[in-house]
Design a protein around this motif. Structure first.
Motif, PDB file in Angstrom:
ATOM      1  N   UNK A  13       0.976  -1.223  -0.006  1.00 56.74           N
ATOM      2  CA  UNK A  13       0.000  -0.021  -0.147  1.00 56.74           C
ATOM      3  C   UNK A  13       0.862   1.264  -0.069  1.00 56.74           C
ATOM      4  N   UNK A  14       1.793   1.225   0.729  1.00 57.23           N
ATOM      5  CA  UNK A  14       2.666   2.369   0.791  1.00 57.23           C
ATOM      6  C   UNK A  14       3.301   2.383  -0.631  1.00 57.23           C
ATOM      7  N   UNK A  15       3.778   1.332  -0.994  1.00 51.68           N
ATOM      8  CA  UNK A  15       4.558   1.728  -2.394  1.00 51.68           C
ATOM      9  C   UNK A  15       3.751   1.973  -3.475  1.00 51.68           C
ATOM     10  N   UNK A  16       2.551   1.796  -3.357  1.00 51.08           N
ATOM     11  CA  UNK A  16       1.454   1.955  -4.322  1.00 51.08           C
ATOM     12  C   UNK A  16       1.004   3.596  -4.281  1.00 51.08           C
ATOM     13  N   UNK A  17       1.026   4.090  -3.161  1.00 50.98           N
ATOM     14  CA  UNK A  17       0.928   5.447  -2.717  1.00 50.98           C
ATOM     15  C   UNK A  17       2.100   6.171  -3.220  1.00 50.98           C
ATOM     16  N   UNK A  18       3.241   5.789  -2.502  1.00 44.49           N
ATOM     17  CA  UNK A  18       4.517   6.795  -2.572  1.00 44.49           C
ATOM     18  C   UNK A  18       5.187   6.700  -3.977  1.00 44.49           C
ATOM     19  N   UNK A  19       5.168   5.550  -4.544  1.00 43.80           N
ATOM     20  CA  UNK A  19       6.117   5.235  -5.854  1.00 43.80           C
ATOM     21  C   UNK A  19       5.569   6.342  -6.822  1.00 43.80           C
ATOM     22  N   UNK A  20       4.326   6.212  -7.113  1.00 44.44           N
ATOM     23  CA  UNK A  20       3.850   7.310  -8.160  1.00 44.44           C
ATOM     24  C   UNK A  20       4.026   8.656  -7.790  1.00 44.44           C
ATOM     25  N   UNK A  21       3.796   8.883  -6.446  1.00 40.16           N
ATOM     26  CA  UNK A  21       4.165  10.328  -6.178  1.00 40.16           C
ATOM     27  C   UNK A  21       5.635  10.969  -6.233  1.00 40.16           C
ATOM     28  N   UNK A  22       6.414   9.973  -5.593  1.00 41.05           N
ATOM     29  CA  UNK A  22       7.742  10.006  -5.874  1.00 41.05           C
ATOM     30  C   UNK A  22       8.370  10.220  -7.366  1.00 41.05           C
ATOM     31  N   UNK A  23       7.941   9.477  -7.916  1.00 43.26           N
ATOM     32  CA  UNK A  23       8.374   9.554  -9.551  1.00 43.26           C
ATOM     33  C   UNK A  23       7.938  10.641 -10.023  1.00 43.26           C
ATOM     34  N   UNK A  24       6.576  11.153  -9.999  1.00 46.83           N
ATOM     35  CA  UNK A  24       6.025  12.344 -10.431  1.00 46.83           C
ATOM     36  C   UNK A  24       6.686  13.604  -9.900  1.00 46.83           C
ATOM     37  N   UNK A  25       7.102  13.684  -8.512  1.00 48.89           N
ATOM     38  CA  UNK A  25       7.948  14.810  -7.905  1.00 48.89           C
ATOM     39  C   UNK A  25       9.428  14.843  -8.645  1.00 48.89           C
ATOM     40  N   UNK A  26      10.095  13.797  -8.663  1.00 46.37           N
ATOM     41  CA  UNK A  26      11.332  13.751  -9.666  1.00 46.37           C
ATOM     42  C   UNK A  26      11.337  14.062 -10.917  1.00 46.37           C
ATOM     43  N   UNK A  27      10.582  13.653 -11.560  1.00 43.64           N
ATOM     44  CA  UNK A  27      10.128  14.211 -12.999  1.00 43.64           C
ATOM     45  C   UNK A  27      10.007  15.556 -13.253  1.00 43.64           C
ATOM     46  N   UNK A  28       8.960  16.092 -12.195  1.00 47.92           N
ATOM     47  CA  UNK A  28       8.855  17.484 -12.360  1.00 47.92           C
ATOM     48  C   UNK A  28      10.004  18.461 -12.133  1.00 47.92           C
ATOM     49  N   UNK A  29      10.730  17.947 -10.759  1.00 50.96           N
ATOM     50  CA  UNK A  29      11.874  18.921 -10.564  1.00 50.96           C
ATOM     51  C   UNK A  29      12.723  18.697 -11.693  1.00 50.96           C
TER      52      UNK A  29
END
Length: 97
Positions: A13-29
């Protein structure tokens, strides 16, 4: 036994929530930094091009004036050649330099 089953489910559950958010944040930066760098580079190139364009235009105008002067000299009859007045002579020297 329930604790052993709950732990992997919680991790998923943590990976399902945090992984897309982390990937989106990294790509945006990364995109933000890349776009800022590209924009700043393009702006300085444009400024340099404007300065070069102004210099080229000034030089073109000088060459056009010299061409007109040459035409005027060719059209003048060669029967009687005299020294140009000092003011015109100085202007001719400034145009050539």
């Amino acid at each position: 036994m329930k604790k052993k089953k709950a732990l992997p489910s919680l991790l998923y559950l943590v990976f399902i929530v945090l992984l897309p958010w982390g990937a989106s944040f990294s790509v945006n930066k990364c995109l933000e930094l890349w776009i800022k760098n590209w924009w700043n580079t393009r702006q300085s190139e444009t400024l340099l091009t404007d300065i070069q364009e102004k210099r080229i235009l000034e030089r073109f105008i000088e060459l056009e004036e010299l061409s007109l002067l040459d035409e005027m000299i060719k059209e003048k009859p060669k029967t009687h050649v005299q020294k140009p007045p000092i003011g015109i002579h100085k202007e001719i020297i400034q145009l050539v330099v």
